[in-house]
Design an enzyme around this catalytic site. Structure first.
Site, PDB file in Angstrom:
ATOM      1  N   CYS A 114     -17.088 -46.255 -63.234  1.00  0.00           N
ATOM      2  CA  CYS A 114     -15.591 -46.156 -62.516  1.00  0.00           C
ATOM      3  C   CYS A 114     -14.385 -45.796 -63.406  1.00  0.00           C
ATOM      4  O   CYS A 114     -13.425 -45.316 -62.945  1.00  0.00           O
ATOM      5  CB  CYS A 114     -15.088 -47.358 -61.687  1.00  0.00           C
ATOM      6  SG  CYS A 114     -16.331 -47.654 -60.560  1.00  0.00           S
ATOM      7  N   HIS A 258      -7.799 -46.268 -59.459  1.00  0.00           N
ATOM      8  CA  HIS A 258      -9.140 -45.910 -59.025  1.00  0.00           C
ATOM      9  C   HIS A 258      -9.468 -46.620 -57.811  1.00  0.00           C
ATOM     10  O   HIS A 258      -9.074 -47.782 -57.501  1.00  0.00           O
ATOM     11  CB  HIS A 258     -10.128 -46.589 -60.144  1.00  0.00           C
ATOM     12  CG  HIS A 258     -11.535 -46.642 -59.588  1.00  0.00           C
ATOM     13  ND1 HIS A 258     -12.188 -45.688 -58.639  1.00  0.00           N
ATOM     14  CD2 HIS A 258     -12.421 -47.918 -59.628  1.00  0.00           C
ATOM     15  CE1 HIS A 258     -13.417 -45.989 -58.546  1.00  0.00           C
ATOM     16  NE2 HIS A 258     -13.582 -47.394 -58.789  1.00  0.00           N
ATOM     17  N   ASN A 288     -15.212 -45.411 -52.263  1.00  0.00           N
ATOM     18  CA  ASN A 288     -15.069 -45.411 -53.618  1.00  0.00           C
ATOM     19  C   ASN A 288     -16.078 -44.463 -54.273  1.00  0.00           C
ATOM     20  O   ASN A 288     -17.253 -44.647 -54.275  1.00  0.00           O
ATOM     21  CB  ASN A 288     -15.615 -46.767 -54.067  1.00  0.00           C
ATOM     22  CG  ASN A 288     -15.466 -46.965 -55.580  1.00  0.00           C
ATOM     23  OD1 ASN A 288     -15.508 -46.092 -56.320  1.00  0.00           O
ATOM     24  ND2 ASN A 288     -15.542 -48.536 -55.994  1.00  0.00           N
TER      25      ASN A 288
END
Ligand code: UT7
Length: 331
Positions: A114, A258, A288
Site C-alpha cells: 500500500c 491511501h 482499496n
C-alpha cells in the site's frame, strides 16, 4: 539540485464492476456491513485473459504520458509498484517497458504494497533531483481479485480490495511546482500481520505439495491491528512532512490518503481538523486498490477540479510490511 513536479497523471480500471450486493452473493457479507465498516459501495475486478497487472499499468501510463504531453521516447526510467506482479520474476517494470515499445531504459520494481506509490515517488524524486533523469514514469497497478478466499475467514480481504491502475509522469520542474519532501518508514516486526505467505522460500520446494489446502495461499490480514496502526502512523508521518517543511496543517489544501478504509481517512481528517473539502476519498467506487489507490484518487481529484496551481497537497499511505510514508507537494 533540481526539483520534481508531477507533469501528468492517468488511470485505468477494469470494466467489470462488482457491487456490494453482488459480492454478498459470493461471500457471507452484506451491503450494510461493508458500507458501515469501510465506506465501499463497489469495486472493479479484472477480466482474466484480458487484463493483467502490467497491461492495466500500461494503459494508465499511456494516459499519463498523453496528459504530460510527452512521448515514450522522452521517458528516461520506469518505476513500477505492485504487490500483485504478473510473475514472481521478472517484475512488471520490464513488461511495461516492452509493451510501451520503449528504448532499453532502466525499469525498477517496488515491493512496498500500500505504500508502493509513496516509495516509488520518493525514489523517482531522488533521481530527478540529482539530475540523473528528466522524465520518469511511475506506474502503480494491482490485480487482487484473483487471490480472494471467499470463505468466512477470507472475507475481510474480499470486501476491501479491488483492482486498478494509476500512473504519473514525474519531470524536472521548471517553475515552483515540486515535491517538497517524502518520508518513508517500515516496521518488519509486523510483517506477518498483512501477508501473502505462499509460495515461499521457507520450504525445500517453493510450491509445496499441499499449497492448495494450506491457508498460506490466501492473503491474511489482522484487520484491527492494521486499522489501529494505519491511523497512528499516517497521522505521525503527515506531521513529519509538515515539520520538515516548516509548515502547519492550516497550509494543507488537500490531503489524499491511501484509500484503505473510509473510517481510516475519517480518523486522519479528525486528527488534522480538516474540512470535508480538504480530504479526498473515492474508496466508495474502487475499494482499496493498494499501490494504485493514491494515483487513481489524484486523477479523480484533478478531473473534479479539486486541485489548482500552487495548492499544497499531502499524500500518505500505510500497509503491509508494515510500511508507511508521506509526500508533500506544491502543485
Ligand atoms: O491498505 C492497508 C491494509 N488494510 C487496511 O487498512 C484494512 C484495515 N482494517 C479494516 O479496515 C477493518 O479491520 C476491516 C474492515 C477489515 C474489518 O472491520 P472490523 O470492524 O475490524 O471488523 P472485525 O473483523 O472486528 O469483525 C466485526 C464483526 C465480527 O462479528 P462479531 O464477532 O462482532 O459477531 C465479524 O465476524 O463483523 C463480522 N465480519 C463481517 N461481517 C460481514 C467480519 N468481516 C465481515 C464481513 N461481512 N466481510
Amino acid at each position: 539540485m533540481y526539483s520534481t513536479k508531477i507533469a501528468g497523471v492517468g488511470k485505468y480500471v477494469p470494466e467489470r464492476i462488482v457491487t456490494n450486493k453482488e459480492l454478498a452473493t459470493m461471500v457471507d457479507t452484506s451491503d450494510e456491513w461493508i458500507t458501515e465498516r469501510t465506506g465501499i459501495k463497489q469495486r472493479h475486478w479484472f477480466e482474466p485473459g484480458k487484463d493483467t497487472t502490467s497491461n492495466m499499468g500500461v494503459k494508465a501510463a499511456r494516459k499519463a504520458m498523453e496528459n504530460a504531453n510527452v512521448t515514450k521516447d522522452d521517458i528516461d526510467f520506469i518505476v513500477f509498484a505492485t504487490l500483485s506482479p504478473d510473475y514472481i520474476f521478472p517484475g512488471c517494470g520490464v513488461l511495461a517497458q516492452k509493451e510501451l515499445g520503449m528504448d532499453t531504459i532502466g525499469a525498477l520494481d517496488i515491493r512496498n504494497q500500500c505504500s508502493g506509490f509513496i516509495y516509488g515517488l520518493s525514489v523517482a524524486d531522488q533521481f530527478i533531483k540529482t539530475g540523473m533523469y528528466k522524465n520518469i514514469l511511475l506506474i502503480c497497478s494491482e490485480v487482487q481479485s484473483n487471490t480472494f478466499d471467499l470463505s468466512d475467514e477470507g472475507r475481510s480481504m474480499a470486501v476491501i480490495f479491488g483492482d486498478g491502475a494509476g500512473a504519473l509522469v514525474l519531470q524536472r520542474s521548471e517553475d515552483d511546482s515540486k515535491i517538497i519532501n517524502t518520508k518513508m518508514h517500515s516496521q518488519g516486526e509486523y510483517a506477518e500481520e498483512l501477508i501473502l505467505a505462499e509460495p515461499s522460500t521457507n520450504h525445500s520446494k517453493r510450491i509445496k505439495d499441499d499449497i492448495l489446502t494450506d491457508n498460506g495461499i490466501w492473503p491474511y490480514m489482522n484487520g484491527r491491528n492494521v486499522f489501529r496502526n494505519a491511523v497512528v502512523r499516517m497521522t505521525e508521518v503527515i506531521n513529519e512532512s509538515l515539520t520538515a517543511a516548516n509548515m502547519t496543517k492550516k497550509e494543507l489544501d488537500l490531503v489524499i490518503p491511501h484509500q484503505a478504509n473510509l473510517r481510516i481517512s475519517q480518523a486522519v481528517q479528525k486528527k488534522f481538523e480538516l474540512e470535508d473539502d480538504k480530504i479526498f476519498n473515492n474508496i466508495q467506487n474502487y475499494g482499496n486498490t493498494t499501490a494504485a489507490s493514491i494515483p487513481i484518487a489524484l486523477c479523480d481529484a484533478l478531473e473534479q477540479g479539486k486541485i489548482k496551481k500552487g495548492d499544497v497537497l499531502c499524500f500518505c499511505a500505510f500497509g503491509s510490511g508494515f510500511t508507511w510514508g508521506s509526500a508533500l507537494i506544491k502543485w
